[in-house]
Design an enzyme around this catalytic site. Structure first.
Site, PDB file in Angstrom:
ATOM      1  N   LEU A 259      -0.247 -15.470 -12.017  1.00 50.78           N
ATOM      2  CA  LEU A 259      -0.057 -15.673 -10.553  1.00 50.78           C
ATOM      3  C   LEU A 259       1.343 -15.053 -10.265  1.00 50.78           C
ATOM      4  CD1 LEU A 259      -1.058 -19.403  -9.795  1.00 50.78           C
ATOM      5  CD2 LEU A 259      -2.428 -17.221  -9.604  1.00 50.78           C
ATOM      6  N   ASP A 260       1.361 -14.340  -9.030  1.00 47.47           N
ATOM      7  CA  ASP A 260       2.478 -13.642  -8.632  1.00 47.47           C
ATOM      8  C   ASP A 260       3.761 -14.651  -8.653  1.00 47.47           C
ATOM      9  OD1 ASP A 260       1.250 -11.403  -8.292  1.00 47.47           O
ATOM     10  OD2 ASP A 260       0.746 -11.597  -6.227  1.00 47.47           O
ATOM     11  N   LEU A 261       5.049 -14.246  -8.596  1.00 44.02           N
ATOM     12  CA  LEU A 261       6.140 -15.005  -8.669  1.00 44.02           C
ATOM     13  C   LEU A 261       6.004 -15.976  -7.437  1.00 44.02           C
ATOM     14  CD1 LEU A 261       8.952 -15.226  -9.700  1.00 44.02           C
ATOM     15  CD2 LEU A 261       9.745 -13.792  -7.745  1.00 44.02           C
TER      16      LEU A 261
END
Length: 331
Positions: free
Chosen positions: A155-157
């Site tokens: 998942l993105d940051l």
């Protein structure tokens, strides 16, 4: 794209924009030939002491010939290139996983409720403060020995929610092909700017990379990206959507929502002015469905919203109720 670029995750793009990563690079000259890498770093970069060089190497901020090096005894040769990436938090070791966020675990699989603001995997300046490394440390501490951990998604940051890891290489093939064949069902909650005006929408367009940035278009070029969206609630100025991606393109939901003109709140990369106003991107992976590679049974794992997103939704809902109450006719 250089060999080094292939090692940089998409989270690094966000980190370099939001945290101003400092980059130092140099080439090993003859006087440094044969030295340990900590000595070479201290010799190349005068502002870095040997003691600090050791800590930068340990956290994963030093790269030798485009490969991350975390062993200080590694020697260098004339002509080698050394790069040091120093993030805003430098050599701080600030993250450990919360065991309460382990949503499901058996002999084969582990599902974790990823916190917002923590990378799923190592970034260019830091290979310690991330979910993957944190889980490895947790498992090692429990077992008193190095533990296997396989990563099949990220998942993105800023994105929070459920992430799946494997605990045995024996199940990697099954999980890999479930993701590849789009048999994994992922559902997200997305808080977006404005009101998209639909109850349901199956959106199909294309995602491609140009000049170092991902972009979205209706007719190509790029790879097809398909998502099913459903309106859950409309508030004053924002809406809560359910998103179920059928494909797994990089930044798919963020790009598609921005392309629709309703970017995710807090998305500083794709949101423009409409995406501002919150501390992070308001996207949460609320559930993940896979078929267990050993038992063959369906598993659905859910991750509750984090407090920041929950409070934002409650505030938006309260503001909408107040507005409606203020304009209502007297009883």
């Amino acid at each position: 794209m250089s060999d080094f670029d292939k090692h940089i995750s998409d989270d690094d793009e966000v980190l370099q924009q939001s945290q101003s990563v400092t980059t130092l690079s140099g080439t090993v000259a003859a006087p440094l030939n044969g030295l340990r890498i900590d000595q070479a770093v201290a010799g190349l970069f005068k502002d870095i002491s040997r003691e600090r060089a050791k800590k930068l190497i340990a956290i994963g901020a030093v790269w030798l010939n485009s490969v991350r090096i975390q062993i200080v005894s590694r020697t260098v040769r004339s002509g080698d290139t050394i790069a040091v990436y120093i993030g805003r938090r430098g050599i701080d070791r600030y993250y450990e996983i919360d065991p309460a966020n382990i949503l499901f675990r058996d002999e084969w699989l582990l599902f974790y409720r990823k916190e917002p603001g923590v990378p799923t995997q190592g970034v260019v300046c830091d290979n310690y403060n991330n979910i993957f490394a944190g889980l490895q440390r947790h498992l090692k501490q429990q077992q008193q020995s190095p533990a296997y951990l396989g990563m099949h998604q990220r998942l993105d940051l800023d994105t929070s929610g459920v992430v799946l890891f494997t605990l045995s290489p024996k199940v990697n093939r099954s999980i890999h092909y479930q993701f590849k064949d789009h048999r994994v069902k992922k559902i997200y909650r997305a808080l977006v700017a404005g009101n998209p005006g639909f109850s349901q929408l199956r959106l199909s367009n294309f995602i491609y990379r140009h000049a170092g940035r991902y972009r979205c278009s209706d007719s190509g070029p790029g790879k097809e990206a398909v998502t099913q969206f459903r309106m859950l609630a409309a508030y004053d100025g924002c809406s809560l959507l359910e998103a179920q991606p059928e494909t797994g393109r990089t930044h798919q939901l963020r790009l598609q929502l921005a392309h629709l003109g309703h970017p995710l709140l807090g998305d500083r990369l794709y949101g423009g002015a409409q995406g501002q106003g919150t501390a992070r991107t308001m996207l949460h992976a609320i559930s993940l469905r896979v078929f267990h590679p050993v038992t063959k049974k369906e598993i659905i794992v859910e991750a509750s919203l984090f407090q920041d997103m929950l409070e934002l939704i409650q505030t938006a809902a309260g503001d909408a109720s107040s507005t409606h109450a203020g304009t209502a006719s007297p009883q």
